[in-house]
Design an enzyme around this catalytic site. Structure first.
Site: not given
Length: 403
Positions: A208-211, A275
């Protein structure tokens, strides 16, 4: 410190005005609460006085020597009416001055924000719609109501927006003026993606990502406040739904792609603020991957995800505006805008909102800074402030480009 007049109409939602008052005072504003007589049947004057530190009255005969029915409106930086009942909207539209609140509305030179709350039938009645149109034509900001549980068992449009949403929009108006919420998106359909996609590795883990989705949420909230019909495709965002917005959940990049293609077919504007993961695991393990033993993976092969923004640009109908987002960092090959302009050229979108995320900036934070690139790569002025303020700046760049 700004001077805010908080008008309170006589509806059940008046209890939420106390929460909005708390939000304003905690932000450092001087708040004068002006309720209608009916509002005090739901929440007593003592509550508003204790939370604001200012006296509360409803009629023009109190403090006659101070000419309160004129001075309160004249000296305000912002007037927020929450809840604005059907009766209060009607009296305001007619220019009545039969209590202190309506008199204050007639003398205010500052931006005025109405947050309606009433039963669905009252909100949809032609008389109310005409009153709302009249107030907007005169320059007032009339927010759309939220959809949800109303008094008793009823549900539908007419619920007061949450105090946090009203406070966020009020802050934008205080910093940027009423133009930040101008009704230039009335009649427009807007589709926005927000959050970050998650690509499963096994039943427990994912890439995943930090959005956080907060900028996409702010874009949806401001677009709704500016009159648009808004659909928000939300990828793994743990936030209350913005008022007046339909939320479509998505998890992976493929799910977000399918939702965006389906919802954007008849949209005037499509905004890809989510994102989206560039890659996903080639295979997803059916059971949790364990440490040790022959089953422990030595590598995780990845495959590319679809380029959702590029596909939206390719498949868009005539006249549709597509706005992309780019989270960039500078490196030896170029600065943030250099990389952003290269992405703009590859994607072919009409506008590209560029965030400098060097050092972990932007993600999960209440404030943001962004630059909007036009299709030819021309950069507008940097937008700074709360994510709602940045959202207002983005919509001000989008609206003039709509045919």
């Amino acid at each position: 410190m700004s001077r805010i007049v908080l008008g309170v109409g006589g509806g059940v939602a008046a209890y939420k005005a106390a929460l909005l008052l708390r939000a304003f005072t905690e932000a450092g504003h001087d708040v004068r609460v002006v309720p209608t007589p009916a509002a005090l049947r739901f929440v007593g004057a003592a509550t508003f006085e204790a939370l604001s530190g200012n006296p509360v009255t409803t009629d023009v005969w109190a403090d006659v020597d101070e000419v309160a029915h004129v001075r309160i409106g004249q000296t305000a930086d912002l007037v927020v009416v929450a809840p604005a009942t059907a009766d209060l909207l009607a009296r305001a539209a007619a220019g009545r001055a039969d209590d202190l609140l309506t008199a204050t509305l007639l003398t205010a030179h500052c931006p005025v924000v109405f947050a309606p709350a009433m039963h669905t039938e009252m909100w949809l009645h032609p008389a109310t719609r005409d009153n709302v149109a009249t107030l907007r034509r005169r320059g007032a900001i009339v927010l759309p109501p939220a959809v949800g549980r109303l008094t008793g068992p009823d549900s539908g449009p007419g619920r007061l927006p949450e105090p946090a949403d009203i406070a966020a929009l009020a802050s934008v108006v205080l910093t940027a003026g009423a133009g930040a919420l101008t009704q230039d998106l009335v009649g427009r359909r807007v589709v926005i993606s927000a959050g970050g996609t998650r690509e499963p590795l096994d039943p427990v883990r994912y890439l995943g990502n930090r959005s956080s989705g907060r900028q996409g949420w702010a874009l949806a909230r401001v677009a709704a406040a500016r009159g648009a019909e808004v659909v928000l495709v939300a990828a793994n965002v743990d936030l209350p739904a913005p008022f007046g917005v339909r939320v479509v959940p998505a998890g992976t990049a493929e799910e977000l792609r399918a939702a965006m293609l389906a919802e954007s077919a008849d949209a005037d504007v499509v905004v890809m603020a989510a994102a989206v993961a560039d890659f996903r695991p080639e295979t997803v393990a059916a059971t949790k991957l364990k440490k040790g033993g022959a089953a422990e993976p030595s590598a995780v092969p990845l495959v590319r995800n679809p380029d959702v923004l590029a596909e939206l640009v390719t498949k868009r109908p005539a006249g549709q505006l597509v706005v992309g987002f780019a989270a960039e960092t500078g490196d030896d090959a170029g600065d943030v805008l250099t990389h952003a302009r290269a992405k703009l050229a590859r994607k072919g979108c009409d506008l590209l909102v560029v965030n400098d995320v060097s050092g972990g900036g932007v993600f999960g934070r209440p404030d943001n800074a962004a630059v909007v690139l036009a299709a030819d790569g021309t950069a507008g002025e940097e937008l700074q402030g709360s994510k709602d303020a940045v959202a207002a700046g983005i919509w001000s760049a989008v609206a003039p480009r709509l045919s």
